[in-house]
Design a protein around this motif. Structure first.
Motif, PDB file in Angstrom:
ATOM      1  N   ALA A  56       0.846  -1.117  -0.082  1.00 25.77           N
ATOM      2  CA  ALA A  56       0.109  -0.147   0.337  1.00 25.77           C
ATOM      3  C   ALA A  56       0.807   1.384  -0.259  1.00 25.77           C
ATOM      4  CB  ALA A  56      -1.150  -0.697   1.379  1.00 25.77           C
ATOM      5  N   ASP A  60      -5.975   7.128   7.145  1.00 30.21           N
ATOM      6  CA  ASP A  60      -4.917   6.754   6.399  1.00 30.21           C
ATOM      7  C   ASP A  60      -4.595   5.461   5.413  1.00 30.21           C
ATOM      8  OD1 ASP A  60      -6.163   9.560   5.989  1.00 30.21           O
ATOM      9  OD2 ASP A  60      -3.781  10.089   7.402  1.00 30.21           O
ATOM     10  N   SER A  68      -7.416   3.797   4.429  1.00 32.74           N
ATOM     11  CA  SER A  68      -8.041   3.862   2.886  1.00 32.74           C
ATOM     12  C   SER A  68      -6.408   3.566   1.627  1.00 32.74           C
ATOM     13  CB  SER A  68      -7.417   5.753   2.647  1.00 32.74           C
ATOM     14  OG  SER A  68      -7.489   6.250   1.698  1.00 32.74           O
ATOM     15  N   ALA A  69      -5.357   3.007   2.785  1.00 38.47           N
ATOM     16  CA  ALA A  69      -4.516   3.174   1.564  1.00 38.47           C
ATOM     17  C   ALA A  69      -4.787   1.392   1.529  1.00 38.47           C
ATOM     18  CB  ALA A  69      -2.604   3.051   2.222  1.00 38.47           C
ATOM     19  N   THR A  79      -7.400  -0.104   1.199  1.00 46.64           N
ATOM     20  CA  THR A  79      -8.489   0.189   0.357  1.00 46.64           C
ATOM     21  C   THR A  79      -8.353  -0.013  -1.136  1.00 46.64           C
ATOM     22  OG1 THR A  79      -9.326   0.083   2.004  1.00 46.64           O
ATOM     23  CG2 THR A  79     -10.763   0.410  -0.402  1.00 46.64           C
ATOM     24  N   THR A  80      -7.716   1.245  -0.894  1.00 50.92           N
ATOM     25  CA  THR A  80      -6.778   1.309  -2.603  1.00 50.92           C
ATOM     26  C   THR A  80      -5.769   0.905  -3.211  1.00 50.92           C
ATOM     27  OG1 THR A  80      -7.277   3.240  -1.827  1.00 50.92           O
ATOM     28  CG2 THR A  80      -5.571   3.088  -4.081  1.00 50.92           C
ATOM     29  N   ALA A  81      -5.006   0.240  -2.377  1.00 54.41           N
ATOM     30  CA  ALA A  81      -4.207  -0.887  -3.315  1.00 54.41           C
ATOM     31  C   ALA A  81      -4.427  -2.402  -3.012  1.00 54.41           C
ATOM     32  CB  ALA A  81      -2.978  -1.053  -1.929  1.00 54.41           C
ATOM     33  N   GLU A  97      -8.262  -2.402  -4.181  1.00 50.22           N
ATOM     34  CA  GLU A  97      -8.799  -2.321  -5.542  1.00 50.22           C
ATOM     35  C   GLU A  97      -8.158  -2.605  -6.637  1.00 50.22           C
ATOM     36  OE1 GLU A  97     -11.225   1.091  -4.756  1.00 50.22           O
ATOM     37  OE2 GLU A  97     -12.593  -0.359  -3.043  1.00 50.22           O
ATOM     38  N   ALA A  98      -6.989  -2.008  -6.741  1.00 51.26           N
ATOM     39  CA  ALA A  98      -6.325  -2.087  -7.998  1.00 51.26           C
ATOM     40  C   ALA A  98      -5.140  -3.451  -8.592  1.00 51.26           C
ATOM     41  CB  ALA A  98      -4.752  -0.989  -7.636  1.00 51.26           C
ATOM     42  N   GLU A  99      -5.500  -4.069  -7.003  1.00 57.83           N
ATOM     43  CA  GLU A  99      -4.482  -5.377  -7.172  1.00 57.83           C
ATOM     44  C   GLU A  99      -5.624  -6.065  -7.452  1.00 57.83           C
ATOM     45  OE1 GLU A  99      -2.371  -8.673  -7.680  1.00 57.83           O
ATOM     46  OE2 GLU A  99      -1.307  -7.035  -6.707  1.00 57.83           O
ATOM     47  N   ARG A 115      -8.129  -5.434  -9.603  1.00 61.97           N
ATOM     48  CA  ARG A 115      -8.622  -4.837 -10.943  1.00 61.97           C
ATOM     49  C   ARG A 115      -7.765  -5.607 -12.268  1.00 61.97           C
ATOM     50  NH1 ARG A 115      -9.949  -0.184  -8.607  1.00 61.97           N
ATOM     51  NH2 ARG A 115      -7.633   0.695  -8.928  1.00 61.97           N
ATOM     52  N   HIS A 133      -6.230  -4.621   6.810  1.00 59.97           N
ATOM     53  CA  HIS A 133      -7.570  -4.038   6.912  1.00 59.97           C
ATOM     54  C   HIS A 133      -8.398  -4.436   8.132  1.00 59.97           C
ATOM     55  CE1 HIS A 133     -11.206  -1.824   5.740  1.00 59.97           C
ATOM     56  NE2 HIS A 133     -10.399  -1.126   5.134  1.00 59.97           N
TER      57      HIS A 133
END
Length: 136
Positions: A29, A40, A43-44, A46-48, A50-52, A54, A80
């Motif tokens: 992340a 924070d 959030s990091a 979750t972003t990582a 979702e990217a993985e 996708r 998480h």
């Protein structure tokens, strides 16, 4: 010994250090070696995650890449979930695996956590001084 169900703790306050799989989730992340607030951090993660999900980067063609993809998804999801459930909203986190103390360095793994937990339970605090653990 009876199998007793205990509620998981929640709302823990303070600064928490993440090692082992928590470190790897934070590395994926991009949040290692710095203090970060719980919101924070989540959030990091979750972003990582979702990217993985996708773009698993060729995991369908290569069994080794598929294994690494599964491990990354599992680490991010577990980290998480733990942080979300266990820590208070004003908790801070710090993720690191390799540590340097003076001329000495060491890798923090689960066994360090077990050692420190044992020190806490026996009434002694463990501190790092001059590259060695000492009792205070």
């Amino acid at each position: 010994r009876e199998n007793q169900s205990q509620e998981w703790p929640s709302g823990l306050r303070g600064i928490f250090v993440g090692i082992s799989s928590m470190f790897y989730a934070a590395r994926d992340a991009g949040i290692t070696a710095r203090l970060i607030q719980k919101k924070d951090c989540l959030s990091a993660f979750t972003t990582a995650l979702e990217a993985e999900l996708r773009d698993p980067k060729g995991a369908s063609e290569d069994p080794k890449k598929l294994q690494l993809h599964h491990q990354k998804v599992a680490n991010l999801a577990m980290a998480h979930s733990f942080i979300s459930r266990l820590l208070h909203d004003d908790a801070w986190l710090y993720f690191r695996r390799s540590w340097q103390m003076g001329q000495s360095s060491f890798i923090a793994t689960w066994s360090l956590g077990v050692f420190l937990n044992g020190k806490r339970k026996d009434g002694n605090q463990a501190t790092a001084t001059a590259g060695a653990f000492t009792r205070v």
